[in-house]
Enzyme design. Structure first.
Site, PDB file in Angstrom:
ATOM      1  N   CYS A 122       0.846  -1.193  -0.197  1.00 33.59           N
ATOM      2  CA  CYS A 122       0.138   0.081   0.066  1.00 33.59           C
ATOM      3  C   CYS A 122       0.902   1.391  -0.148  1.00 33.59           C
ATOM      4  O   CYS A 122       0.402   2.054  -0.620  1.00 33.59           O
ATOM      5  CB  CYS A 122      -0.832   0.013   1.066  1.00 33.59           C
ATOM      6  SG  CYS A 122      -0.082  -0.091   2.691  1.00 33.59           S
ATOM      7  N   HIS A 164      -1.826   0.824   7.601  1.00 39.91           N
ATOM      8  CA  HIS A 164      -2.203   1.010   6.105  1.00 39.91           C
ATOM      9  C   HIS A 164      -2.115   2.461   5.706  1.00 39.91           C
ATOM     10  O   HIS A 164      -2.551   3.399   6.380  1.00 39.91           O
ATOM     11  CB  HIS A 164      -3.816   0.307   6.037  1.00 39.91           C
ATOM     12  CG  HIS A 164      -4.272   0.404   4.753  1.00 39.91           C
ATOM     13  ND1 HIS A 164      -3.438  -0.609   3.766  1.00 39.91           N
ATOM     14  CD2 HIS A 164      -5.206   0.825   4.090  1.00 39.91           C
ATOM     15  CE1 HIS A 164      -4.312  -0.318   2.651  1.00 39.91           C
ATOM     16  NE2 HIS A 164      -5.254   0.582   2.858  1.00 39.91           N
TER      17      HIS A 164
END
Length: 329
Positions: free
Chosen positions: A37, A289
């Site tokens: 990510c 994340h």
């Protein structure tokens, strides 16, 4: 004391277009292959940087590229075209993932890394690609690549002797700016105001005045001497002493006037418009994340969370716990 003026450009010096040359819907999302990510958010933010996208879509680099083997500029050129022109809802940034070690030796496939560090290494790799085949140009000429012309600015450091008031100025080029948000961090403007406020040098920072010829107390003031076309700000969310994440909300505007933070504060406003942000979710900086919000060429905002691309509004964008902020002049 100062910066040499660039002597030679390493690509054709055409005018950089700051606005999209073609308007369309947002492009594809990017698949996450496990802890990738941090790569996806930076690729998306760069893809939606108008002057960079305009240049990459023109094929001007690849048409004259002399790089042997991996070339980050050619890779980004192909990636941006694939994202913006693909009919698929999501694509795989395979060429970037396969060549991580060429972008930054510290990156290891499958391991969560820092998005800001990946941004710095990506811009550096693109800069090196622009210089490939151009010989030894020297520092001044290296600051004329397309990367420096888009992202590059210059800081001015003024040290003032508190004994005789003599001043010494020095300059340093930058591609991004890191901001300490631990103190006076209710808003981006207060952080920037704190940055340009003169501060007395620590006693450990030995200063010998060239005018009064003695060691003396001194103050240092940092200002933006030359504003970049694209301003990239990193709100430092890892406490440098404890390593813990700083989760406070820092207010940031859609439009930022750089004039109050310039060496020359007189003159018209230097307005920048927010077009992308990176957000980190998670309790610590070593896990969690990354996702981003970008403004597409159609003028609308989108939340980009790996392969998912969804509409959102500016109020949602301005309400995030931002980590990276991208402003365009």
């Amino acid at each position: 004391e100062g910066m040499a003026l660039p002597q030679r450009t390493v690509f054709s010096p055409e005018k950089i277009c700051m606005d999209w040359q073609q308007r369309q819907r947002p492009g594809a999302g990017l698949f996450n292959l496990g802890n990738t990510c941090y790569i996806n958010v930076i690729l998306q933010c760069l893809t939606y940087t108008p002057p960079l996208a305009n240049y990459l879509l023109s094929h001007k680099h690849s048409q004259s590229c002399q790089q042997q083997g991996f070339c980050m500029m050619c890779t980004m050129e192909a990636h941006v075209r694939k994202v913006l022109c693909s009919s698929a809802s999501a694509i795989l940034p395979g060429a970037v993932l396969r060549n991580l070690k060429f972008i930054g030796e510290e990156f290891e496939y499958g391991r969560q890394e820092n998005a800001y560090e990946f941004l710095c290494c990506t811009l550096s790799a693109m800069h090196r690609a622009c210089l490939s085949g151009c010989g030894d140009l020297g520092v001044s000429s290296q600051e004329t690549t397309i990367i420096h012309r888009i992202f590059g600015g210059c800081m001015k450091y003024r040290v003032t002797c508190l004994s005789c008031q003599a001043v010494v100025d020095s300059y340093k080029a930058f591609l991004d700016v890191s901001l300490d948000i631990r103190v006076r961090a209710s808003s981006l403007t207060t952080v920037l105001e704190d940055c340009v406020t003169p501060k007395q040098l620590d006693q450990k920072e030995c200063f010998r005045c060239s005018k009064c010829k003695k060691k003396a107390a001194a103050s240092k003031k940092i200002t933006v001497h030359q504003a970049p076309r694209v301003l990239t700000l990193c709100l430092e969310r890892a406490d440098q002493w404890t390593g813990t994440k700083i989760s406070k909300f820092v207010e940031y505007p859609e439009y930022l006037d750089l004039r109050p933070y310039m060496s020359d504060t007189a003159g018209e406003p230097l307005l920048c418009s927010l077009y992308a942000i990176v957000v980190h979710s998670g309790d610590t900086c070593l896990e969690g994340h990354f996702l981003c919000f970008t403004k597409a060429s159609n003028g609308l905002w989108y939340k980009m969370d790996d392969e998912f691309v969804d509409n959102c509004d500016i109020h949602t964008v301005l309400g995030q716990q931002a980590y990276l902020l991208f402003y365009a002049r």
